[in-house]
Write an enzyme that holds these catalytic residues in place. Structure first.
Site, short mmCIF file in Angstrom:
data_model
loop_
_atom_site.label_atom_id
_atom_site.label_comp_id
_atom_site.label_asym_id
_atom_site.label_seq_id
_atom_site.Cartn_x
_atom_site.Cartn_y
_atom_site.Cartn_z
N ASP A 1 0.87 -1.18 0.00
CA ASP A 1 0.00 0.00 0.00
C ASP A 1 0.91 1.23 0.00
OD1 ASP A 1 0.91 0.21 2.61
OD2 ASP A 1 -1.06 0.17 3.55
N CYS B 1 3.09 -3.28 4.08
CA CYS B 1 2.19 -2.20 4.48
C CYS B 1 2.83 -1.55 5.71
CB CYS B 1 0.76 -2.68 4.72
SG CYS B 1 0.55 -3.89 6.04
N THR C 1 2.48 -2.14 8.98
CA THR C 1 2.92 -3.12 9.97
C THR C 1 3.10 -4.53 9.41
OG1 THR C 1 0.62 -3.64 10.46
CG2 THR C 1 1.65 -1.92 11.81
N HIS D 1 8.73 -25.03 8.97
CA HIS D 1 7.58 -25.78 9.50
C HIS D 1 6.26 -25.48 8.79
CE1 HIS D 1 9.45 -26.80 13.71
NE2 HIS D 1 10.23 -27.13 12.69
C1 RB5 Z 1 -2.43 2.23 6.51
O1 RB5 Z 1 -2.70 3.37 7.24
C2 RB5 Z 1 -2.11 1.07 7.45
O2 RB5 Z 1 -3.25 0.74 8.17
C3 RB5 Z 1 -1.58 -0.11 6.69
O3 RB5 Z 1 -0.42 0.25 6.02
C4 RB5 Z 1 -1.22 -1.34 7.49
O4 RB5 Z 1 -0.37 -1.01 8.55
C5 RB5 Z 1 -2.33 -2.20 7.91
O5 RB5 Z 1 -2.17 -3.23 8.55
#
Ligand code: RB5
Length: 156
Positions: free
Chosen positions: A8, A65, A67, A98
């Site tokens: 993203d 993304c 996280t 695994h």
């Molecule tokens: C985007 O703001 C954020 O929510 C996305 O990049 C990600 O961390 C979602 O899990």
């Protein structure tokens, strides 16, 4: 290896850096977007990349993304996809040995680029062990197909 990459807006910069390194390491890379910093919805890009793994066009996918979590939750909904959030080298290595993971999710806000590259390299180089783990992955496949699973509540 042919590898799909996707992100993203939060993961764009890290995705580009990982894609460049994958090419440098000799892998074929398909970038499924996003390709701008405009806000977007990570599930769209997770599905695009995972579909190339489901069809066999790509062997693996790398998703980035903020996280890694949203990408991993999305990827985990898809048949034949076994995804991991690559928080550290050891757990990521175990996910190959695994769990035969075929999708690696990374967090651009949680993981520095050097750590992400070390995790990525380990993930690519670590083989699946098979053996007793096959039975467990088979149970996951049965769950995906909406079948009950045979082992009793003690899991044996
Ligand atoms: C985007 O703001 C954020 O929510 C996305 O990049 C990600 O961390 C979602 O899990």
């Amino acid at each position: 290896m042919k590898i799909a990459v996707a992100s993203d807006h939060m993961g764009l910069e890290m995705k580009r850096a990982l894609a460049a390194k994958l090419s440098e390491w000799g892998h074929g890379v398909i970038d499924l977007g996003t390709d701008s910093e405009a806000r977007c919805h990570y599930p769209v890009f997770a599905v695009r990349a995972c579909q190339t793994v489901q069809t066999g066009e790509c062997e693996r996918a790398v998703l980035v993304c903020g996280t890694g979590i949203g990408m991993c939750i999305t990827a985990g909904k898809l048949t034949a996809i076994r995804a991991v959030v690559g928080h550290d080298v050891y757990a990521t290595q175990m996910s190959r040995r695994h769990n035969n993971t075929n999708v690696l999710c990374l967090g651009a806000r949680t993981t520095g680029i050097d750590a992400a590259l070390a995790i990525l390299q380990t993930w690519l180089e670590t083989p699946y062990e098979g053996g007793r783990h096959d039975e467990r992955l088979h149970l996951i496949t049965q769950i995906e197909q909406g079948e009950g699973i045979e082992p009793g509540p003690d899991g044996r």
